[in-house]
Motif scaffolding. Structure first.
Motif, PDB file in Angstrom:
ATOM      1  N   GLU A  56     -21.626 109.057 -27.853  1.00 23.76           N
ATOM      2  CA  GLU A  56     -22.887 108.896 -27.104  1.00 23.76           C
ATOM      3  C   GLU A  56     -23.901 109.931 -27.549  1.00 23.76           C
ATOM      4  OE1 GLU A  56     -23.455 106.359 -25.441  1.00 23.76           O
ATOM      5  OE2 GLU A  56     -21.433 105.600 -25.182  1.00 23.76           O
ATOM      6  N   LEU A 107     -24.370 101.087 -35.871  1.00 23.35           N
ATOM      7  CA  LEU A 107     -24.601 100.235 -34.693  1.00 23.35           C
ATOM      8  C   LEU A 107     -23.367  99.402 -34.360  1.00 23.35           C
ATOM      9  CD1 LEU A 107     -28.248  98.996 -35.353  1.00 23.35           C
ATOM     10  CD2 LEU A 107     -27.503 100.589 -33.596  1.00 23.35           C
ATOM     11  N   THR A 154     -20.193 105.941 -20.660  1.00 26.39           N
ATOM     12  CA  THR A 154     -19.287 106.932 -21.244  1.00 26.39           C
ATOM     13  C   THR A 154     -18.452 107.593 -20.160  1.00 26.39           C
ATOM     14  OG1 THR A 154     -20.928 107.400 -22.923  1.00 26.39           O
ATOM     15  CG2 THR A 154     -19.175 109.005 -22.652  1.00 26.39           C
ATOM     16  N   ASN A 163     -27.906  99.248 -28.519  1.00 26.33           N
ATOM     17  CA  ASN A 163     -27.948 100.529 -29.233  1.00 26.33           C
ATOM     18  C   ASN A 163     -29.162 100.614 -30.145  1.00 26.33           C
ATOM     19  OD1 ASN A 163     -25.591 101.442 -28.063  1.00 26.33           O
ATOM     20  ND2 ASN A 163     -24.302 100.611 -29.681  1.00 26.33           N
ATOM     21  N   SER A 197     -12.806  99.025 -17.990  1.00 29.74           N
ATOM     22  CA  SER A 197     -14.092  99.724 -18.168  1.00 29.74           C
ATOM     23  C   SER A 197     -15.222  98.725 -18.364  1.00 29.74           C
ATOM     24  CB  SER A 197     -14.015 100.693 -19.344  1.00 29.74           C
ATOM     25  OG  SER A 197     -13.813  99.988 -20.538  1.00 29.74           O
ATOM     26  N   VAL A 198     -14.921  97.627 -19.060  1.00 33.14           N
ATOM     27  CA  VAL A 198     -15.956  96.604 -19.274  1.00 33.14           C
ATOM     28  C   VAL A 198     -16.341  95.968 -17.940  1.00 33.14           C
ATOM     29  CG1 VAL A 198     -16.436  94.377 -20.351  1.00 33.14           C
ATOM     30  CG2 VAL A 198     -15.288  96.144 -21.656  1.00 33.14           C
ATOM     31  N   ALA A 244     -31.093 108.653 -32.639  1.00 25.30           N
ATOM     32  CA  ALA A 244     -32.384 108.142 -32.152  1.00 25.30           C
ATOM     33  C   ALA A 244     -33.494 109.167 -32.401  1.00 25.30           C
ATOM     34  CB  ALA A 244     -32.287 107.816 -30.663  1.00 25.30           C
ATOM     35  N   SER A 290     -11.489 111.657 -25.343  1.00 25.37           N
ATOM     36  CA  SER A 290     -12.692 111.976 -24.556  1.00 25.37           C
ATOM     37  C   SER A 290     -13.766 112.588 -25.446  1.00 25.37           C
ATOM     38  CB  SER A 290     -12.358 112.952 -23.429  1.00 25.37           C
ATOM     39  OG  SER A 290     -11.398 112.390 -22.576  1.00 25.37           O
ATOM     40  N   PRO A 315     -26.219 104.465 -21.208  1.00 26.48           N
ATOM     41  CA  PRO A 315     -25.090 104.898 -22.048  1.00 26.48           C
ATOM     42  C   PRO A 315     -24.266 106.003 -21.405  1.00 26.48           C
ATOM     43  CG  PRO A 315     -27.154 105.679 -22.965  1.00 26.48           C
ATOM     44  CD  PRO A 315     -27.499 104.757 -21.846  1.00 26.48           C
ATOM     45  N   LEU A 316     -24.904 106.891 -20.636  1.00 29.67           N
ATOM     46  CA  LEU A 316     -24.152 107.997 -20.061  1.00 29.67           C
ATOM     47  C   LEU A 316     -23.173 107.508 -18.998  1.00 29.67           C
ATOM     48  CD1 LEU A 316     -26.998 110.627 -19.832  1.00 29.67           C
ATOM     49  CD2 LEU A 316     -25.114 110.560 -21.456  1.00 29.67           C
ATOM     50  N   PHE A 371     -32.168 101.115 -28.013  1.00 31.10           N
ATOM     51  CA  PHE A 371     -32.217 102.493 -27.522  1.00 31.10           C
ATOM     52  C   PHE A 371     -32.834 103.415 -28.565  1.00 31.10           C
ATOM     53  CE2 PHE A 371     -31.028 105.894 -24.789  1.00 31.10           C
ATOM     54  CZ  PHE A 371     -30.627 106.943 -25.595  1.00 31.10           C
ATOM     55  N   ILE A 372     -32.405 103.239 -29.810  1.00 29.76           N
ATOM     56  CA  ILE A 372     -32.937 104.075 -30.896  1.00 29.76           C
ATOM     57  C   ILE A 372     -34.438 103.851 -31.042  1.00 29.76           C
ATOM     58  CG2 ILE A 372     -32.921 104.360 -33.421  1.00 29.76           C
ATOM     59  CD1 ILE A 372     -29.870 103.883 -33.283  1.00 29.76           C
ATOM     60  N   ALA A 400     -36.687 109.043 -35.006  1.00 28.77           N
ATOM     61  CA  ALA A 400     -38.046 109.316 -34.526  1.00 28.77           C
ATOM     62  C   ALA A 400     -38.725 110.388 -35.387  1.00 28.77           C
ATOM     63  CB  ALA A 400     -38.000 109.777 -33.074  1.00 28.77           C
ATOM     64  N   LEU A 453     -15.729 105.310 -19.158  1.00 27.90           N
ATOM     65  CA  LEU A 453     -14.678 105.198 -20.160  1.00 27.90           C
ATOM     66  C   LEU A 453     -13.788 106.432 -20.137  1.00 27.90           C
ATOM     67  CD1 LEU A 453     -16.669 103.682 -23.136  1.00 27.90           C
ATOM     68  CD2 LEU A 453     -14.739 102.645 -22.000  1.00 27.90           C
ATOM     69  N   ILE A 454     -14.403 107.597 -19.960  1.00 27.62           N
ATOM     70  CA  ILE A 454     -13.618 108.822 -19.924  1.00 27.62           C
ATOM     71  C   ILE A 454     -12.716 108.827 -18.693  1.00 27.62           C
ATOM     72  CG2 ILE A 454     -13.721 111.327 -19.615  1.00 27.62           C
ATOM     73  CD1 ILE A 454     -16.269 111.266 -21.283  1.00 27.62           C
ATOM     74  N   GLU A 471     -19.678 100.053 -30.941  1.00 27.06           N
ATOM     75  CA  GLU A 471     -19.152  99.134 -29.921  1.00 27.06           C
ATOM     76  C   GLU A 471     -17.791  98.607 -30.337  1.00 27.06           C
ATOM     77  OE1 GLU A 471     -20.632  98.700 -27.010  1.00 27.06           O
ATOM     78  OE2 GLU A 471     -22.209 100.063 -27.683  1.00 27.06           O
ATOM     79  N   LEU A 524     -25.467 108.886 -30.732  1.00 24.05           N
ATOM     80  CA  LEU A 524     -26.488 107.849 -30.525  1.00 24.05           C
ATOM     81  C   LEU A 524     -27.831 108.486 -30.192  1.00 24.05           C
ATOM     82  CD1 LEU A 524     -27.268 104.852 -30.185  1.00 24.05           C
ATOM     83  CD2 LEU A 524     -26.511 105.010 -27.819  1.00 24.05           C
ATOM     84  N   SER A 543     -24.380  94.496 -26.769  1.00 21.94           N
ATOM     85  CA  SER A 543     -24.217  95.961 -26.751  1.00 21.94           C
ATOM     86  C   SER A 543     -24.710  96.574 -28.058  1.00 21.94           C
ATOM     87  CB  SER A 543     -22.748  96.329 -26.571  1.00 21.94           C
ATOM     88  OG  SER A 543     -22.212  95.633 -25.491  1.00 21.94           O
ATOM     89  N   VAL A 553     -36.346 105.410 -28.029  1.00 20.76           N
ATOM     90  CA  VAL A 553     -36.457 106.873 -28.128  1.00 20.76           C
ATOM     91  C   VAL A 553     -37.493 107.246 -29.184  1.00 20.76           C
ATOM     92  CG1 VAL A 553     -35.216 108.951 -28.864  1.00 20.76           C
ATOM     93  CG2 VAL A 553     -34.147 107.378 -27.268  1.00 20.76           C
ATOM     94  N   LEU A 560     -15.416 109.896 -27.410  1.00 16.92           N
ATOM     95  CA  LEU A 560     -16.346 109.087 -26.616  1.00 16.92           C
ATOM     96  C   LEU A 560     -17.656 109.841 -26.372  1.00 16.92           C
ATOM     97  CD1 LEU A 560     -13.924 107.585 -23.966  1.00 16.92           C
ATOM     98  CD2 LEU A 560     -15.124 106.338 -25.747  1.00 16.92           C
ATOM     99  N   GLN A 599     -15.682  97.207 -28.386  1.00 14.59           N
ATOM    100  CA  GLN A 599     -15.445  95.896 -27.758  1.00 14.59           C
ATOM    101  C   GLN A 599     -15.948  94.776 -28.652  1.00 14.59           C
ATOM    102  OE1 GLN A 599     -16.803  98.432 -26.100  1.00 14.59           O
ATOM    103  NE2 GLN A 599     -15.841  98.653 -24.100  1.00 14.59           N
TER     104      GLN A 599
END
Lengths: 171, 219
Positions: A130, A29, B44, B181, B132-133, A137, A123, B40-41, B184-185, A141, B47-48, A33, A133, B177, B188, A126, A35
């Motif tokens: 995602e 987790l 991303t 995450n 990007s932020v 998840a 790329s 999230p998509l 999100f987990i 589950a 960022l790309i 991030e 993630l 952030s 889902v 990145l 940032q």
């Protein structure tokens, strides 16, 4: 006495799995991030995540071997789905770790890669992040029942309380 | 006794599921109010695009099917072109801001952009990550400028990039952030548990029909 020893051994492995999975989740987790953590911590945690992930696979190696053997034979759909997801997660995590190492800037590993290759790896890193993630998840589950059943091992005293309660009920 | 244990298990499972759903709902509301409920998509893709030097992010976000179904209202504004007015929250989303525009606005706000860029390079970061932020809507240009001015004021004490994996590098403002995450987990997980029941029933029905085909009576 022998029963107690056997029970204790079983608990230890489960507890180890619980603690390792918690560590994996926490590192994952934070690592997601950049940032938040900053690049240096992100890369260091990435390495730690790779090691913990390898340990996680090793601890579940028996399952991997047994399911691989019978994958195309008699197997529940759920187990097949679980296996395929785990394979995808494994591949994605490996690619994340490797791409992360190749584009690392603070680990002191200076790989001379072309600008295009660096951008491509970046790329890939990145997108892989995602995807991981989402896969993590789904993985959580799929193992929700195990997590629910073994959360109590986080707090050893709850196990002791339930043991005492059972002993009292027997008498 | 076996029936009793399975009933107990069922009760525990149900209780755990209810707690999970409650955490997801409450967590989602809190994150939405903080402006941290980010697709999230889209993040991303941005960022790309930023890392590959392309400025035209709007096309990707507009075409993205996920963008249309963004769970937080202010995230939907990311798919819109520039100059979308703010909604209820302080986050202004300018999905197509370029690096030049960002540096110009930061300079106007009194930030020494060159010094910031040099400091970030030393820390292994770049101005693109700030772009990007801002484009993701997590922070406005004004908030970023304030933060950068504060950071540059304490810049002399900043450690060297290669030495620093210290806690002071952690940007606690971005903790939302990390929480997202986790949310999100959990979300889902809850969704899959909900879907798994009917899916499992359907699979059982199919298996039952394939195992017990209709047998024609003898004449």
């Amino acid at each position: 006495m022998r029963e107690h020893v056997i029970t204790h051994k079983k608990l230890n492995k489960t507890r180890l799995n619980v603690y390792l999975d918690l560590l994996l989740m926490g590192v994952f987790l934070v690592d997601m991030e950049v940032q938040f953590s900053g690049l240096a911590l992100h890369e260091a945690l990435g390495l730690l995540f790779g090691i913990a992930f390898a340990l996680h696979v090793v601890l579940h190696w028996d399952w991997v071997v047994s399911i691989t053997r019978i994958f195309f034979k008699l197997l529940l759909h759920e187990s097949r789905v679980n296996y395929v997801l785990n394979v995808l997660l494994f591949i994605d995590t490996i690619s994340l770790t490797v791409s992360g190492i190749l584009i690392s800037r603070t680990l002191g590993l200076h790989f001379t890669l072309g600008q295009d290759v660096q951008e491509l790896l970046h790329s890939l890193h990145l997108v892989g992040a995602e995807l991981v993630l989402i896969l993590v998840a789904i993985h959580v589950a799929m193992h929700w029942k195990w997590i629910r059943a073994n959360t109590r091992y986080l707090f050893g005293w709850t196990v002791q309380i339930s043991r005492k309660r059972r002993a009292r009920q027997q008498f | 006794m076996i029936t009793g244990r399975s009933e107990q298990n069922h009760r525990h499972n149900l209780r755990a599921f209810i707690i999970l759903v409650a955490v997801v709902i409450v967590g989602g509301l809190i994150l939405w109010s903080q402006g941290d409920l980010i697709n999230p998509l889209e993040g991303t893709l941005m960022l790309i695009d930023t890392s590959s030097g392309r400025g035209a992010i709007a096309e990707e976000t507009e075409n993205s099917p996920v963008g249309a179904a963004a769970s937080a209202p202010e995230r939907a504004a990311v798919a819109e072109p520039v100059s979308e007015p703010t909604a209820d929250h302080a986050v202004v989303t300018t999905g197509t801001m370029t690096l030049e525009a960002l540096t110009a606005e930061l300079a106007t706000a009194g930030v020494d952009v060159e010094a910031v860029s040099a400091t970030m390079k030393a820390q292994g970061r770049s101005l693109e990550s700030l772009l990007s932020v801002v484009n993701s809507g997590r922070v406005t240009v004004a908030e970023l400028a304030t933060r950068l001015k504060v950071e540059s004021a304490g810049d002399s004490q900043a450690p060297a990039a290669e030495d620093s994996s210290e806690l002071q590098d952690i940007q606690w403002d971005e903790f939302g952030s990390v929480v997202y995450n986790l949310w999100f987990i959990l979300a889902v997980t809850a969704a899959i548990i909900v879907i798994a029941r009917p899916a499992g029933w359907l699979v059982k029905q199919i298996k039952r029909r394939s195992r017990h085909p209709v047998v024609k009576p003898h004449t």
